[in-house]
Design an enzyme around this catalytic site. Structure first.
Site, mmCIF file in Angstrom:
data_model
loop_
_atom_site.group_PDB
_atom_site.id
_atom_site.type_symbol
_atom_site.label_atom_id
_atom_site.label_comp_id
_atom_site.label_asym_id
_atom_site.label_seq_id
_atom_site.Cartn_x
_atom_site.Cartn_y
_atom_site.Cartn_z
ATOM 1 N N GLN A 1 0.889 -1.160 0.000
ATOM 2 C CA GLN A 1 0.000 0.000 0.000
ATOM 3 C C GLN A 1 0.930 1.214 0.000
ATOM 4 O O GLN A 1 1.583 1.477 0.995
ATOM 5 C CB GLN A 1 -0.903 -0.062 1.213
ATOM 6 C CG GLN A 1 -1.415 -1.487 1.408
ATOM 7 C CD GLN A 1 -2.785 -1.561 2.005
ATOM 8 O OE1 GLN A 1 -3.766 -1.422 1.284
ATOM 9 N NE2 GLN A 1 -2.846 -1.768 3.289
ATOM 10 N N GLN B 1 -1.964 2.918 3.112
ATOM 11 C CA GLN B 1 -0.710 2.797 3.877
ATOM 12 C C GLN B 1 -0.880 3.492 5.228
ATOM 13 O O GLN B 1 -1.262 4.661 5.289
ATOM 14 C CB GLN B 1 0.451 3.446 3.104
ATOM 15 C CG GLN B 1 1.799 3.290 3.804
ATOM 16 C CD GLN B 1 2.959 3.932 3.020
ATOM 17 O OE1 GLN B 1 2.737 4.703 2.088
ATOM 18 N NE2 GLN B 1 4.168 3.622 3.416
ATOM 19 N N HIS C 1 6.550 3.868 6.064
ATOM 20 C CA HIS C 1 7.803 3.160 5.761
ATOM 21 C C HIS C 1 7.413 2.068 4.765
ATOM 22 O O HIS C 1 6.532 1.249 5.064
ATOM 23 C CB HIS C 1 8.326 2.554 7.077
ATOM 24 C CG HIS C 1 9.720 2.024 7.027
ATOM 25 N ND1 HIS C 1 10.531 1.998 8.135
ATOM 26 C CD2 HIS C 1 10.439 1.467 6.025
ATOM 27 C CE1 HIS C 1 11.706 1.466 7.819
ATOM 28 N NE2 HIS C 1 11.659 1.130 6.541
ATOM 29 N N HIS D 1 6.734 -1.151 2.830
ATOM 30 C CA HIS D 1 6.747 -2.557 3.263
ATOM 31 C C HIS D 1 5.931 -3.404 2.299
ATOM 32 O O HIS D 1 4.896 -2.973 1.805
ATOM 33 C CB HIS D 1 6.240 -2.732 4.701
ATOM 34 C CG HIS D 1 4.940 -2.059 4.979
ATOM 35 N ND1 HIS D 1 4.828 -0.702 5.176
ATOM 36 C CD2 HIS D 1 3.682 -2.555 5.070
ATOM 37 C CE1 HIS D 1 3.566 -0.379 5.403
ATOM 38 N NE2 HIS D 1 2.840 -1.488 5.326
ATOM 39 N N HIS E 1 3.703 -6.716 2.046
ATOM 40 C CA HIS E 1 2.962 -7.719 2.821
ATOM 41 C C HIS E 1 3.103 -9.055 2.093
ATOM 42 O O HIS E 1 2.870 -9.118 0.880
ATOM 43 C CB HIS E 1 1.466 -7.403 2.849
ATOM 44 C CG HIS E 1 1.081 -6.162 3.594
ATOM 45 N ND1 HIS E 1 0.514 -6.199 4.841
ATOM 46 C CD2 HIS E 1 1.154 -4.855 3.259
ATOM 47 C CE1 HIS E 1 0.249 -4.959 5.250
ATOM 48 N NE2 HIS E 1 0.633 -4.116 4.299
#
Ligand code: AMP
Length: 163
Positions: free
Chosen positions: A87, A94, A98, A100, A102
């Site tokens: 996201q 999001q 930061h 990321h 998933h």
């Protein structure tokens, strides 16, 4: 795995005990509120808010580690498939500032409709805005135990290749 007692994950602090891979530029760690069993996250070590702000080396490392994690988790959780998602930005859902990835293990019949997983991820995001979201988080001990099992899978085979 190189040692650090904690890592910054956007506005949060991650305990090193949650982290099961540390490559040169990325970490993989267990989720405090997994949407499905085995839901883990991969991030650049440097605090980078948006995907567009990552360097080529960071993007490459992030996706190599994500591929590695999905390969090993496939065997560990006996799951044939994965949903990988990112996201990127508030409007996309999001919540942690930061980057990321998933990684969500998928099994036949785990959701009534395959794409319901995205609704679940959305609900899961909403729950982060509850008054006491911490009530739904896993304990440090539970996360450390999962990370320690996963760390053994990677320590054996890959650490030297991704350090
Ligand atoms: P997103 O909504 O895409 O920003 O996803 C944030 C993800 O980070 C969610 O899956 C959260 O459960 C997870 N998360 C947030 N804080 C932590 C933390 N301290 N440790 C582990 N996972 C976290």
């Amino acid at each position: 795995m190189s040692s650090a007692s904690c890592y910054t994950f956007g506005q949060y602090v991650l305990k090193a005990s949650q982290v099961f891979i540390r490559s040169r530029l990325s970490i993989a760690f267990v989720n405090r509120k997994p949407v499905v069993p085995g839901h883990v996250l991969v991030s650049p070590i440097r605090v980078v808010h948006r995907f567009r702000d990552m360097t080529i080396e960071e993007v490459s490392d992030l996706f190599l580690v994500s591929q590695l994690v999905s390969m090993e988790i496939q065997t560990h959780h006996l799951c044939p498939s994965f949903t990988l998602s990112m996201q990127d930005g508030k409007e996309a859902g999001q919540t942690v500032h930061h980057v990321h990835v998933h990684i969500l293990p998928r099994k036949a019949g785990d959701f009534q409709n395959n794409d319901d997983i995205y609704t679940e991820i959305e609900k899961h995001n909403d729950s982060l805005h509850l008054d006491n979201p911490g009530d739904q988080w896993r304990s440090d001990e539970e996360m450390a135990e999962e990370a320690s099992i996963l760390r053994k899978l990677f320590d054996k085979k890959y650490t030297q290749n991704i350090e």
